[in-house]
Structure formats: C-alpha cells, structure tokens
Design an enzyme around this catalytic site. Sequence first.
Site, PDB file in Angstrom:
ATOM      1  N   HIS A 187       3.246  -0.031   2.995  1.00 29.33           N
ATOM      2  CA  HIS A 187       4.440  -0.865   2.848  1.00 29.33           C
ATOM      3  C   HIS A 187       4.951  -1.251   4.225  1.00 29.33           C
ATOM      4  CE1 HIS A 187       8.028  -2.566   1.055  1.00 29.33           C
ATOM      5  NE2 HIS A 187       8.757  -1.895   1.925  1.00 29.33           N
ATOM      6  N   SER A 188       5.239  -2.530   4.417  1.00 27.81           N
ATOM      7  CA  SER A 188       5.809  -3.054   5.660  1.00 27.81           C
ATOM      8  C   SER A 188       4.887  -2.708   6.838  1.00 27.81           C
ATOM      9  CB  SER A 188       7.228  -2.506   5.838  1.00 27.81           C
ATOM     10  OG  SER A 188       7.970  -3.277   6.764  1.00 27.81           O
ATOM     11  N   MET A 189       5.366  -1.961   7.828  1.00 28.77           N
ATOM     12  CA  MET A 189       4.488  -1.602   8.934  1.00 28.77           C
ATOM     13  C   MET A 189       3.225  -0.895   8.422  1.00 28.77           C
ATOM     14  SD  MET A 189       4.903   1.127  12.043  1.00 28.77           S
ATOM     15  CE  MET A 189       4.521   2.455  10.909  1.00 28.77           C
ATOM     16  N   SER A 223       2.123  -4.306   0.983  1.00 32.73           N
ATOM     17  CA  SER A 223       3.428  -4.427   0.347  1.00 32.73           C
ATOM     18  C   SER A 223       4.514  -4.733   1.375  1.00 32.73           C
ATOM     19  CB  SER A 223       3.754  -3.102  -0.374  1.00 32.73           C
ATOM     20  OG  SER A 223       5.098  -3.050  -0.790  1.00 32.73           O
TER      21      SER A 223
END
Length: 264
Positions: A100-102, A127
């Site tokens: 997710h993200s990073m 994500s």
Amino acid sequence: MTETTDMPWFPPCRPEATPAPALDADAIQLFCLPHAGAGASVYRDWPVLLAPGIEAIPVQPPGRESRHGEPALHSAVELVAALEGPVARRAGGDFALFGHSMGALLCYELAHVLSALGKPPRHLFVSGLGAPHIPPTGPRLCDLPDDELVTVIAKLEGTSPDVLAQPELVQLLLPLFRADLEVWETYSHRRSPLPVPITAMGGRRDPGVGLDLLGAWKELTSADFHLEVFDGGHFYHHAAPDQVLAVIRERLGERVPTAPKSTE
C-alpha cells in the site's frame, strides 16, 4: 527455511499465546508491505483472515516497530536491495506481493528484481499509489516544515488524531515519515513492463491518487491488469478489509498463471 538474519523482516504479528492459523499444504504466500510511516502490524489480522489458502506474511522494513532501533532507509534502491534476499529465501514456488502506498512502489521494484532472478511473483497487488512511471507533482512533502507535514498526515486519515496530538510521539514519527516519503519522491522509473499480472486498488475519495493514476498501472505489465476501486479515501482498505481480501482471494484462486499478452 528462513535464515536467522532474515527474521526481523518477518515478525510475528500475533500474541505469543495465539496459535498460528492453519494453512493448506499448497497455500500461496502473500508478502505484505506497509505504507509510509507504518510497520508490519498494519497487516496483523490478515494471516487469520486469509488462511487457510493464503499465507499472509507481513514485512517489517527497518526503522519501525520491532526494528525502531535501526535507521530508516531513504531510497527504493536501498530498501529493495536489503529486502530481495530475505524475500527470495522465504518465498516458495507460489507467492504474490501486496503493498500500500510506499509499499506498492517497493513491491513493484521487488517484482522486477525477483523476476530477474528467475523467481517472479504470481501476482502483484498495488494499492493507494499512482503508477510510478508518472512523476509526482507538487512540492516535495519530505521537505515540508513539521507543522505542515503533520497537517498532510492528518488529512490522509491513517494516523490516530490522539497520536498526532502528542508532540513527543510526533517528533519520534516524523523522521520515519520523511524517510519514507523521500523513498517515493526521489524514485526514478527505468523499468520495462513486468510479465506479471497487476491488480491496482484504490479509494474513490483518495485526495492524492486519482483513478487515472491508478489506471496507468496497466502500462507497466505485459500480462493481465485489473483496476479495483472501493469506497473510502487513501486508507480505504482499513475500513473495508473484507472487500479487499475478497479481491485478493479471487485473483490468487486462479491456479493457472495468466499467459503474457502478445507484444506483436
């Protein structure tokens, strides 16, 4: 078997008194990488929720939670170089990546590295992050003054307001947030499309990741691509984990890998 030196990367996320979930003999491994400022515990419920067919393996990068005494790394190159060995050794014949993200950026780079080693993931789940070949716009968040960075973090709604209201905790957390944001904001894309299916996921109300940026992940795979949009903001998956995990089960339930698309 995981080497002792690899253990910090894969910490147990359940109390010692809680038994490990039972797994099928052919369970698919799912390595789960956290977002900026977070650690493996954000996935603490996934091992139970995904068993018995999927073995969720939360990943702990340095500088957080059980590894808080280690310095955080500031680039995707450094993080993936440190992570590729532990994941390659832990991964069996059938595994996937979720970030997710990073964490999505790290999973993408990790998928390339593992594929080059002859050990490609079955599926890549990304994500809450726009496709990384599109450079971020706007000011660098990692360079913002403390008060402005705290405001940005609060708007994402992924950190408890009670935590952000405690100056001592904020001063402990900000260096990690800055290091993780720097990972994304200094990233330079130099990859060809992956021969691995990608599912991009995001929240319909995510203020920083529009559907066009999520959909652009399609350009980074020569295999199948799926776009899944959920109600919610940047941390939509915290509010509706059952829906997210249902998508993961569906994708990984296809036991025959998808053939790459023709490049002709």
